[in-house]
Scaffold this active site. Structure first.
Site, PDB file in Angstrom:
ATOM      1  N   VAL A  15       0.748  -1.253   0.111  1.00  0.00           N
ATOM      2  CA  VAL A  15      -0.248   0.007  -0.133  1.00  0.00           C
ATOM      3  C   VAL A  15       0.743   1.203   0.136  1.00  0.00           C
ATOM      4  O   VAL A  15       0.780   2.316  -0.682  1.00  0.00           O
ATOM      5  CB  VAL A  15      -0.932  -0.196   1.200  1.00  0.00           C
ATOM      6  CG1 VAL A  15      -1.585   1.185   1.262  1.00  0.00           C
ATOM      7  CG2 VAL A  15      -1.930  -1.149   1.114  1.00  0.00           C
ATOM      8  N   ASP A  36      10.368   3.646   6.617  1.00  0.00           N
ATOM      9  CA  ASP A  36      10.141   2.141   6.866  1.00  0.00           C
ATOM     10  C   ASP A  36      10.999   1.650   7.889  1.00  0.00           C
ATOM     11  O   ASP A  36      12.531   2.037   7.889  1.00  0.00           O
ATOM     12  CB  ASP A  36       9.938   1.339   5.468  1.00  0.00           C
ATOM     13  CG  ASP A  36       9.328  -0.176   5.875  1.00  0.00           C
ATOM     14  OD1 ASP A  36       8.282  -0.074   5.526  1.00  0.00           O
ATOM     15  OD2 ASP A  36      10.017  -0.893   6.349  1.00  0.00           O
ATOM     16  N   TYR A  66      11.852   9.983  10.465  1.00  0.00           N
ATOM     17  CA  TYR A  66      11.166  10.950  10.876  1.00  0.00           C
ATOM     18  C   TYR A  66      11.454  12.477  11.038  1.00  0.00           C
ATOM     19  O   TYR A  66      10.601  13.138  10.587  1.00  0.00           O
ATOM     20  CB  TYR A  66      10.178  10.611  12.426  1.00  0.00           C
ATOM     21  CG  TYR A  66       9.824   9.022  12.306  1.00  0.00           C
ATOM     22  CD1 TYR A  66       8.165   8.983  11.731  1.00  0.00           C
ATOM     23  CD2 TYR A  66      10.300   8.055  12.554  1.00  0.00           C
ATOM     24  CE1 TYR A  66       7.779   7.837  11.821  1.00  0.00           C
ATOM     25  CE2 TYR A  66       9.887   6.823  12.330  1.00  0.00           C
ATOM     26  CZ  TYR A  66       8.357   6.880  12.155  1.00  0.00           C
ATOM     27  OH  TYR A  66       7.820   5.345  11.936  1.00  0.00           O
ATOM     28  N   ARG A  89     -10.555  -6.811   8.910  1.00  0.00           N
ATOM     29  CA  ARG A  89      -9.870  -5.522   9.295  1.00  0.00           C
ATOM     30  C   ARG A  89      -9.608  -5.518  10.683  1.00  0.00           C
ATOM     31  O   ARG A  89      -8.668  -5.005  11.199  1.00  0.00           O
ATOM     32  CB  ARG A  89     -10.533  -4.366   8.688  1.00  0.00           C
ATOM     33  CG  ARG A  89     -10.488  -4.406   7.252  1.00  0.00           C
ATOM     34  CD  ARG A  89     -11.150  -3.184   6.494  1.00  0.00           C
ATOM     35  NE  ARG A  89     -11.291  -3.120   4.810  1.00  0.00           N
ATOM     36  CZ  ARG A  89     -12.465  -3.419   4.301  1.00  0.00           C
ATOM     37  NH1 ARG A  89     -13.338  -3.944   4.839  1.00  0.00           N
ATOM     38  NH2 ARG A  89     -12.324  -3.583   3.044  1.00  0.00           N
ATOM     39  N   ASN A 121      -4.922  -0.395   8.357  1.00  0.00           N
ATOM     40  CA  ASN A 121      -6.407  -1.133   8.936  1.00  0.00           C
ATOM     41  C   ASN A 121      -6.131  -1.649  10.382  1.00  0.00           C
ATOM     42  O   ASN A 121      -5.113  -1.811  10.569  1.00  0.00           O
ATOM     43  CB  ASN A 121      -6.838  -1.884   7.864  1.00  0.00           C
ATOM     44  CG  ASN A 121      -7.664  -1.403   6.681  1.00  0.00           C
ATOM     45  OD1 ASN A 121      -8.402  -0.471   6.872  1.00  0.00           O
ATOM     46  ND2 ASN A 121      -7.397  -1.738   5.627  1.00  0.00           N
ATOM     47  N   SER A 144      -8.415   7.422   5.931  1.00  0.00           N
ATOM     48  CA  SER A 144      -8.910   7.258   4.668  1.00  0.00           C
ATOM     49  C   SER A 144     -10.360   6.583   4.369  1.00  0.00           C
ATOM     50  O   SER A 144     -10.980   6.797   3.321  1.00  0.00           O
ATOM     51  CB  SER A 144      -8.086   6.342   3.706  1.00  0.00           C
ATOM     52  OG  SER A 144      -7.773   4.930   4.344  1.00  0.00           O
ATOM     53  N   ASP A 149     -14.424   2.339  -0.433  1.00  0.00           N
ATOM     54  CA  ASP A 149     -15.662   1.658  -0.471  1.00  0.00           C
ATOM     55  C   ASP A 149     -16.739   2.339  -1.369  1.00  0.00           C
ATOM     56  O   ASP A 149     -17.445   1.777  -2.171  1.00  0.00           O
ATOM     57  CB  ASP A 149     -16.242   1.583   0.800  1.00  0.00           C
ATOM     58  CG  ASP A 149     -14.975   0.743   1.751  1.00  0.00           C
ATOM     59  OD1 ASP A 149     -15.257  -0.408   1.754  1.00  0.00           O
ATOM     60  OD2 ASP A 149     -14.427   1.561   2.302  1.00  0.00           O
ATOM     61  N   ARG A 152     -15.996   2.014  -5.190  1.00  0.00           N
ATOM     62  CA  ARG A 152     -16.471   0.744  -5.332  1.00  0.00           C
ATOM     63  C   ARG A 152     -18.062   0.609  -5.693  1.00  0.00           C
ATOM     64  O   ARG A 152     -18.565   0.233  -6.477  1.00  0.00           O
ATOM     65  CB  ARG A 152     -16.182  -0.286  -4.578  1.00  0.00           C
ATOM     66  CG  ARG A 152     -14.623  -0.410  -4.349  1.00  0.00           C
ATOM     67  CD  ARG A 152     -14.229  -1.466  -3.334  1.00  0.00           C
ATOM     68  NE  ARG A 152     -12.843  -1.790  -3.088  1.00  0.00           N
ATOM     69  CZ  ARG A 152     -12.023  -2.453  -2.265  1.00  0.00           C
ATOM     70  NH1 ARG A 152     -12.624  -2.479  -1.044  1.00  0.00           N
ATOM     71  NH2 ARG A 152     -10.820  -2.613  -2.300  1.00  0.00           N
ATOM     72  N   HIS A 176     -15.050   1.178   8.086  1.00  0.00           N
ATOM     73  CA  HIS A 176     -14.662   0.669   6.804  1.00  0.00           C
ATOM     74  C   HIS A 176     -14.176  -0.783   7.173  1.00  0.00           C
ATOM     75  O   HIS A 176     -13.381  -1.097   7.604  1.00  0.00           O
ATOM     76  CB  HIS A 176     -13.271   1.281   6.306  1.00  0.00           C
ATOM     77  CG  HIS A 176     -12.415   0.689   5.489  1.00  0.00           C
ATOM     78  ND1 HIS A 176     -12.665   0.556   4.228  1.00  0.00           N
ATOM     79  CD2 HIS A 176     -10.994   0.227   5.206  1.00  0.00           C
ATOM     80  CE1 HIS A 176     -11.962   0.078   3.483  1.00  0.00           C
ATOM     81  NE2 HIS A 176     -10.846  -0.468   4.211  1.00  0.00           N
ATOM     82  N   THR A 231      -4.568  -5.939  -1.291  1.00  0.00           N
ATOM     83  CA  THR A 231      -5.173  -4.876  -2.218  1.00  0.00           C
ATOM     84  C   THR A 231      -4.278  -3.660  -2.006  1.00  0.00           C
ATOM     85  O   THR A 231      -3.838  -3.382  -0.836  1.00  0.00           O
ATOM     86  CB  THR A 231      -6.586  -4.589  -1.647  1.00  0.00           C
ATOM     87  OG1 THR A 231      -6.748  -3.968  -0.650  1.00  0.00           O
ATOM     88  CG2 THR A 231      -7.560  -5.929  -1.613  1.00  0.00           C
TER      89      THR A 231
END
Length: 315
Positions: A15, A36, A66, A89, A121, A144, A149, A152, A176, A231
């Site tokens: 993502v 990361d 950071y 989720r 999530n 987000s 959704d 979609r 969500h 996803t």
């Protein structure tokens, strides 16, 4: 001081890297720092994405820490454990709240003053966690939410009716996840009430079709995960859309997750509702019309989320 041409992405998994790629193509920013826990992964993604910049827009892309994100206009947080096949989720909550306890205080420590965009999530729970942990005004912490959704839903309705999905005005609200709901009572296509438009196009079995489409939207992520294990393209485009709304001060209405302060009888919970978004973040929630059944579903969705927030000891 905030640099309006700078964005940071925390988390370089599927993502995060897809979101970074979408942002590189957007032209919204001229500088992007990738952060990361696996520094080599962030460096590799920065190199790979930067090689495409000559085909899009001039941009400095690099791996950092950071401190490098302190002056960013937006920090996009995608870090967290990924949803696995068969996992909801909300099953992710304990793992990802723990990860946020290591990330959000670091963002706070460097004096960040921009917009914090939460994507990991379960996004509603983590948006609430980020509000509590960051010290930022609640208007500058945005989840987000159900933006993807809703896209979609619009795509499914556009396909069903044979129209451009951008002309469909319909929202997914609430959590969500599994308790989200489609708002059918106020949906329309180009200003025509949805049921009237359906009948104009030869569709009359409203309840069965609404139930089928809502179920398809609710389970879309599970279907994708079952086939390709993750996803990321759809949510990456949602991240780009949200960043465009913020940086362009669009005052557009998107169903993001934010802290409710009494709207619809809900308080002390982050949940997705149509909201005006601008350069300062959240301006206000939009009081869309809900029928009694939809309002009841929204409250059940909120109750499920509230229980998870309590279990995660965030209050």
């Amino acid at each position: 001081m905030v640099n309006d041409r700078k964005v940071a992405v925390v988390g370089c998994g599927f993502v995060g890297s897809s979101s970074a790629f979408a942002l590189m193509q957007s032209g919204l920013f001229s500088e992007m720092v990738l952060i990361d826990v696996d520094r080599a992964r962030a460096e590799g993604e920065a190199l790979d994405i930067s090689h495409g910049a000559p085909f899009a827009h001039p941009m400095r892309i690099y791996a950092g820490d950071y401190e490098d994100a302190a002056d960013a206009a937006i920090i996009v947080v995608t870090a967290g454990a990924a949803q696995k096949p068969g996992e909801t989720r909300l099953d992710l909550v304990n793992k990802n709240v723990a990860i946020y306890r290591s990330i959000i205080p670091r963002i706070r420590e460097v004096g960040f003053e921009g917009i914090l965009l939460v994507v990991s999530n379960p996004v509603d729970v983590l948006t609430y966690a980020a509000i509590k942990m960051s010290g930022l005004p609640e208007s500058r912490v945005i989840g987000s939410g159900t933006v993807l959704d809703t896209a979609r839903l619009q795509e499914a309705l556009g396909d069903h009716l044979g129209v451009d999905p951008r002309d469909v005005e319909a929202y997914i609200i609430g959590e969500h996840g599994d308790s989200e709901l489609a708002v059918w009572s106020s949906a329309d296509v180009a200003g025509v009430p949805l049921k009237d438009f359906c009948e104009m196009r030869g569709h009359f079995d409203h309840e069965a079709t609404e139930a089928r489409i809502a179920d398809e939207v609710r389970h879309a992520a599970y279907e994708i995960i079952a086939r390709k294990h993750a996803t990321y393209y759809g949510i990456a485009m949602s991240v780009q859309r949200l960043c465009r709304a913020i940086m362009g001060d669009e005052k557009c209405i998107l169903p993001v997750s934010s802290l409710m302060v009494g709207e619809y009888g809900l308080s002390d919970i982050a949940i997705s509702m149509p909201t005006i978004i601008g350069r300062g973040g959240i301006e206000c929630r939009v009081p869309i019309s809900l029928d009694d059944e939809e309002l009841g579903e929204l409250h059940r969705s909120a109750a499920a989320l509230s229980e998870v927030i309590d279990r995660a000891q965030l209050r």
